[in-house]
Each structure stands twice: as structure tokens, then as C-alpha cells.
Design an enzyme around this catalytic site. Structure first.
Site, PDB file in Angstrom:
ATOM      1  N   ALA A   1       0.821  -1.219   0.000  1.00 33.07           N
ATOM      2  CA  ALA A   1       0.000   0.000   0.000  1.00 33.07           C
ATOM      3  C   ALA A   1       0.850   1.262   0.000  1.00 33.07           C
ATOM      4  CB  ALA A   1      -0.922  -0.006   1.219  1.00 33.07           C
ATOM      5  N   CYS A   2       2.161   1.102  -0.170  1.00 35.78           N
ATOM      6  CA  CYS A   2       3.065   2.249  -0.065  1.00 35.78           C
ATOM      7  C   CYS A   2       3.506   2.731  -1.441  1.00 35.78           C
ATOM      8  CB  CYS A   2       4.285   1.849   0.762  1.00 35.78           C
ATOM      9  SG  CYS A   2       5.142   3.257   1.449  1.00 35.78           S
ATOM     10  N   ILE A   3       3.528   4.042  -1.623  1.00 42.77           N
ATOM     11  CA  ILE A   3       3.945   4.633  -2.904  1.00 42.77           C
ATOM     12  C   ILE A   3       5.062   5.652  -2.683  1.00 42.77           C
ATOM     13  CG2 ILE A   3       1.787   4.212  -4.136  1.00 42.77           C
ATOM     14  CD1 ILE A   3       0.929   7.079  -3.441  1.00 42.77           C
ATOM     15  N   THR A   4       5.831   5.455  -1.610  1.00 43.91           N
ATOM     16  CA  THR A   4       6.899   6.391  -1.259  1.00 43.91           C
ATOM     17  C   THR A   4       7.898   6.585  -2.392  1.00 43.91           C
ATOM     18  OG1 THR A   4       6.703   5.831   1.080  1.00 43.91           O
ATOM     19  CG2 THR A   4       8.771   6.835   0.383  1.00 43.91           C
TER      20      THR A   4
END
Length: 321
Positions: free
Chosen positions: A173-176
């Protein structure tokens, strides 16, 4: 250093020394307690709540309660202790968190585990919080994250952390990496290997694990414990309502830095997803244990540490069949 991730590493088998895979010991000593498995559900609002934390503690699994209802944390610690269970909580680094540490001390409600949980843990403000916690409630086993470099691990350990959490943006769920250009997304396993060169205390590999085989790979490259979000989301016991879409059941899952979690669209580095409904978490944990026992048998050992010694190959192309 050539970078790699879970999907293009394969571990090489050694001579098996146990008659049955059921003989393999998957338990791990982490801080003051011993747990059935070296895995912990992510301290996210769609993965962990008090009910699941209670179940995990009762069945000798590690958990970390999230910090998104900060006013409930003192009562949570007290409730867990009344049940004769260990308490494991998360804190941030805002000014109010210092008052919360004072509250814990004043109430003699010292959690067995405390996690300083921020996106970028290599920070002067994190170090300040480490030192305050170690001064005021030194009994707590202090986990600090998230980190992604050996320098960070070295400095955070030296500041007083009892364990570190490795992984900046590798989660589902991470888009860093897309939003900032930084992180360990896409090379999380390499980052773990790199950080292990500096680590003298336990590391939690946080993010990027998609299959049970990734657990063995994490241990091979230095992890003592693995924090997992999406794989642990979507169960009966997971927080949130079941959503039906096209005749199939799902549960919502979102990152801690998502707009959904923040309640506003500022500095967003996470997204919201639908995770297929998976049934009972007990079944998932049992499958993890059995698969990890198989991994140990392939490693030619009897326990988790045998996985640290195996050779591996790096695959240039991925066979998804």
C-alpha cells in the site's frame, strides 16, 4: 552492490537432518518473550486492533498495536496487563508523546514493548524520543523504525534502541518511491542484507513480503522478525467491514501514510486497496508455520538460525509459472 528483492532470490538446499518437517522449531526469542513464529502483523489500522492483539498475545504471537487512537493507549496497556498479557504499543515523536510516556510511568503501566513508529526513523527527533523513553521507562523493549541504511541502524542502536525496523516504502500500500524518489521499494531484501552488516541487535524486516517463502529469505539476510501488512489483512479478525464486489468478498486496506488514514490529502505516501477476504487468521498462521518448517528442513537444520547459513542464487529473469 548489486540490488535484488524477494522475487529474484532463491535459496539453495542443504542436506536434511530431520525425519519430519514437524520437528523443525519455528519459535523465536524477541525481547522478553518467546513467540511461536517470527512474524508480526503490521501496526496499521486495517490490520491490528485490541481484539486481535489480545488473541495474538494469548496464543504466543507477537503484535504491535497501532498509534491511531492515541487517547486509548494507556487503557490498552492496563487492559492487557489485567488479562495477564504483554502490552506492545506504538508511539510517534510529537510533543504530546512525551506527556504520554510520563502518563505510562505515573500509572505504572509500562508496556513490555514500545515501537517508535515513523516513516523516516533516522532523525534527530527520533533519537531524542529514544533517549527520553530509555530514561523514563527503561524496562520497555524499544523498537525503532523505519530505517533503510547501515548508518541509520548504527546510530539508532547507539542511541539506545533494542531493535530496529527496516524498510522504507516497500509495502503493497506504499507509494513512497513514486512520490519522493526515496526508499527501499524494489530492493528491500538487499537493504536488509546491507543493514545487517551494521546491526548488532535484532532487526524487523518491514514490508515487501508477498509469499511465505519470503519469510525464509528475510531470515537468511538478517531479520529476526518480519512485519507483514497485506498478507495479514483481510481476515475475519482484521479490523473493518467486509465489502462485496462482483460477487466476491474483500476487506479494505490502506497505508499509514494514505489520505484515508491521514484524513487529508497532504504528504500522501500510501494508497487504499481492497484485499480478498481470507477467512481466519489462525489458518494463515498455521500455513506460515508449516511452510517455515519446510524451509528449515531444506536448510539442513532444526531451527530458524539454520536459514542464516544457506547459499543462494540471484535470478536475472523471473519464472512466474
Amino acid at each position: 552492490m548489486r540490488t535484488f528483492d524477494y522475487h529474484n532470490v532463491q535459496l539453495l538446499p542443504e542436506k536434511c537432518i530431520i525425519k519430519s518437517r514437524s520437528e523443525a522449531d519455528t519459535s523465536v526469542q524477541f525481547g522478553p518473550h518467546k513467540f511461536q513464529l517470527p512474524v508480526v502483523p503490521a501496526n496499521m489500522e486495517t490490520v491490528m486492533d485490541e481484539s486481535l492483539a489480545t488473541w495474538m498475545a494469548q496464543h504466543d504471537y507477537f503484535y504491535v498495536m497501532h498509534r491511531f487512537q492515541p487517547e486509548q493507549r494507556l487503557e490498552f496497556v492496563q487492559n492487557m496487563h489485567k488479562k495477564g498479557l504483554f502490552a506492545s504499543i506504538s508511539v510517534g515523536i510529537k510533543d504530546a508523546e512525551y506527556d504520554f510516556i510520563d502518563e505510562l510511568k505515573a500509572a505504572d503501566a509500562i508496556p513490555e514493548y514500545t515501537t517508535i513508529d515513523v516513516a523516516h526513523g533516522h532523525s534527530d527527533f527520533v533519537i531524542k524520543m529514544i533517549k527520553y523513553i530509555k530514561k523514563e521507562i527503561p524496562e520497555t523493549f524499544l523498537i525503532v523504525g523505519n530505517l533503510g541504511t547501515p548508518d541509520a541502524v548504527r546510530e539508532i542502536e547507539n542511541a539506545g534502541a533494542d531493535a530496529t525496523k527496516i524498510g522504507i516504502g516497500p509495502g503493497k500500500a506504499c507509494i513512497t518511491k513514486y512520490k519522493t524518489g526515496f526508499g527501499t521499494g524494489g530492493w528491500q531484501l538487499s537493504a536488509l542484507k546491507w543493514c545487517s552488516k551494521a546491526a548488532t541487535k535484532p532487526m524487523i524486516a518491514d514490508g515487501g513480503i508477498r509469499t511465505n517463502g519470503d519469510l525464509a529469505k528475510s531470515i537468511r539476510f538478517g531479520a529476526t522478525m518480519m512485519m507483514i501488512g497485506s498478507v495479514f489483512a483481510g481476515h475475519v479478525e482484521s479490523p473493518g467491514e467486509i465489502v462485496e464486489k462482483n460477487g466476491k468478498k474483500f476487506k479494505q486496506y490502506w497505508g499509514s501514510a494514505s489520505a484515508k488514514q491521514k484524513g487529508e490529502h497532504h504528504n500522501v505516501e500510501g494508497r487504499q486497496l481492497l484485499i480478498p477476504f481470507k477467512g481466519n487468521i489462525e489458518d494463515t498462521l498455521l500455513e506460515m508455520k508449516e511452510d517455515l518448517q519446510s524451509s528449515i528442513s531444506y536448510a539442513g537444520g532444526k531451527d530458524l538460525m539454520s536459514l542464516r547459513k544457506v547459499n543462494y542464487v540471484l535470478l536475472d529473469s523471473i519464472d512466474e509459472s
